[in-house]
Design an enzyme around this catalytic site. Structure first.
Site, PDB file in Angstrom:
ATOM      1  N   HIS A  15      56.123  -7.578  -8.302  1.00  0.00           N
ATOM      2  CA  HIS A  15      56.320  -7.872  -6.648  1.00  0.00           C
ATOM      3  C   HIS A  15      55.304  -8.431  -6.179  1.00  0.00           C
ATOM      4  O   HIS A  15      55.316  -8.835  -4.741  1.00  0.00           O
ATOM      5  CB  HIS A  15      56.805  -6.489  -6.263  1.00  0.00           C
ATOM      6  CG  HIS A  15      55.513  -5.363  -6.285  1.00  0.00           C
ATOM      7  ND1 HIS A  15      55.450  -4.374  -5.386  1.00  0.00           N
ATOM      8  CD2 HIS A  15      54.409  -5.420  -6.728  1.00  0.00           C
ATOM      9  CE1 HIS A  15      54.449  -3.672  -5.307  1.00  0.00           C
ATOM     10  NE2 HIS A  15      53.634  -4.246  -6.218  1.00  0.00           N
ATOM     11  N   HIS A  16      54.244  -8.695  -6.876  1.00  0.00           N
ATOM     12  CA  HIS A  16      52.985  -9.501  -6.379  1.00  0.00           C
ATOM     13  C   HIS A  16      53.419 -11.161  -6.353  1.00  0.00           C
ATOM     14  O   HIS A  16      52.470 -11.802  -5.944  1.00  0.00           O
ATOM     15  CB  HIS A  16      51.750  -9.404  -6.762  1.00  0.00           C
ATOM     16  CG  HIS A  16      51.330  -7.775  -6.377  1.00  0.00           C
ATOM     17  ND1 HIS A  16      51.222  -7.315  -5.065  1.00  0.00           N
ATOM     18  CD2 HIS A  16      50.972  -6.766  -7.050  1.00  0.00           C
ATOM     19  CE1 HIS A  16      51.050  -6.342  -5.099  1.00  0.00           C
ATOM     20  NE2 HIS A  16      50.731  -5.761  -6.138  1.00  0.00           N
ATOM     21  N   ALA A  17      54.278 -11.532  -7.203  1.00  0.00           N
ATOM     22  CA  ALA A  17      54.479 -13.045  -7.649  1.00  0.00           C
ATOM     23  C   ALA A  17      55.673 -13.658  -6.559  1.00  0.00           C
ATOM     24  O   ALA A  17      56.603 -13.011  -6.312  1.00  0.00           O
ATOM     25  CB  ALA A  17      55.426 -13.134  -8.856  1.00  0.00           C
TER      26      ALA A  17
END
Length: 228
Positions: free
Chosen positions: A107-109
Site C-alpha cells: 500500500h505504499h507503492a
C-alpha cells in the site's frame, strides 16, 4: 517503473548465478558467505533511476529500510498475482470470499512505485490490493456491469499513500472507494525540530471528489504529551 524493476531483477539474478558459479569452482569458499543472496537498497535505486533525483537528495543506502534481492520480483509478482487470482475465484462464484496472506506488502507503492514526496518505499514493490481492485473493475467492465464498484478498506498503523495516489488517478473514481484508518503525527519532535512526521506523513484529509476517506488517529504518545 516496471521496466526498471525488471532490469534490476535481471541484474541481481546474473550476479547470483555468477557468485554460485564461482563458489562451486572454489573448494575453499565459505559456505555462510556463499549462501547470502545478492540484494541492494531499493529506495535509493528508485529515486536515482525512476524519479531521477539529484544525487545529493537520494536516500543513503545505509538508511534504506527496503531491500531488493534476486528473488524479490518473483515474490512481488506472486503476491500481486495471488490477489488477482482471489478476485477471479470470487467473481466467478467458486468462492464466497478470499483472504490473501502475502509478502511483500503494497500500500505504499504508487503509480510509479515510490511517490514523489515519499522518503521510503515502505517494503513495497507493487500495490497488490490496487492491482486486484483494477482487475475486478476490468473484469466487470467486460461483463457490461456498470453498477459494479470496489471498496478498498485499509486498516494499518501507516497510511496507504500509494493506494490513495492510484485511486485518485483512476479513470473512473466513481466506481472505486478508498478508506484508510491509520496513525497520524506531524510537527515538533523530541529534539525540538519542526519537520518530524510519523511515516509516511500523509492521510490527514479526505478527497471526497475522488472517493477517498481518511481517518487519522492521534497516537497515544501524542495524547500523553498533551495531558502533561
Amino acid at each position: 517503473y516496471l521496466s526498471f524493476v525488471n532490469e534490476l531483477s535481471k541484474s541481481l539474478e546474473r550476479q547470483e548465478k555468477e557468485k554460485n558459479r564461482n563458489s562451486s569452482n572454489n573448494k575453499e569458499h565459505n559456505s555462510s558467505t556463499s549462501s547470502r543472496i545478492a540484494s541492494v537498497p531499493f529506495t535509493p535505486n528508485v529515486q536515482r533511476n525512476v524519479i531521477q533525483m539529484k544525487q545529493k537528495e537520494v536516500k543513503r543506502s545505509s538508511h534504506s529500510d527496503t531491500s531488493f534481492g534476486a528473488g524479490s520480483l518473483r515474490a512481488a509478482r506472486r503476491a500481486a498475482g495471488a490477489v488477482q487470482h482471489a478476485v477471479d475465484q470470487v467473481l466467478s462464484g467458486r468462492n464466497r470470499n478470499a483472504f490473501c496472506i502475502i509478502r511483500p506488502p503494497g500500500h505504499h507503492a504508487g503509480v510509479n512505485g515510490l511517490l514523489d514526496n515519499a522518503e521510503s518505499c515502505g517494503f513495497c514493490i507493487f500495490n497488490n490490493v490496487a492491482a486486484g481492485a483494477m482487475h475486478a473493475l476490468n473484469i466487470m467492465h467486460h461483463r457490461y456491469d456498470e453498477n459494479f464498484k470496489v471498496a478498498i478498506v485499509d486498516i494499518d498503523v501507516h497510511h496507504g499513500n500509494g493506494t490513495e495516489e492510484i485511486v485518485r488517478r483512476a479513470h473512473d473514481p466513481s466506481r472505486l472507494f478508498f478508506f484508510s484508518v491509520h496513525l497520524f503525527d506531524k510537527g515538533r519532535n523530541n529534539s525540538g525540530g519542526d519537520n518530524y512526521h510519523f511515516y509516511p506523513g500523509t492521510g490527514d484529509r479526505d478527497d471526497v471528489a475522488n472517493n477517498i476517506i481518511n481517518i487519522p488517529i492521534t497516537p497515544l504518545w501524542k495524547e500523553s504529551d498533551t495531558i502533561e
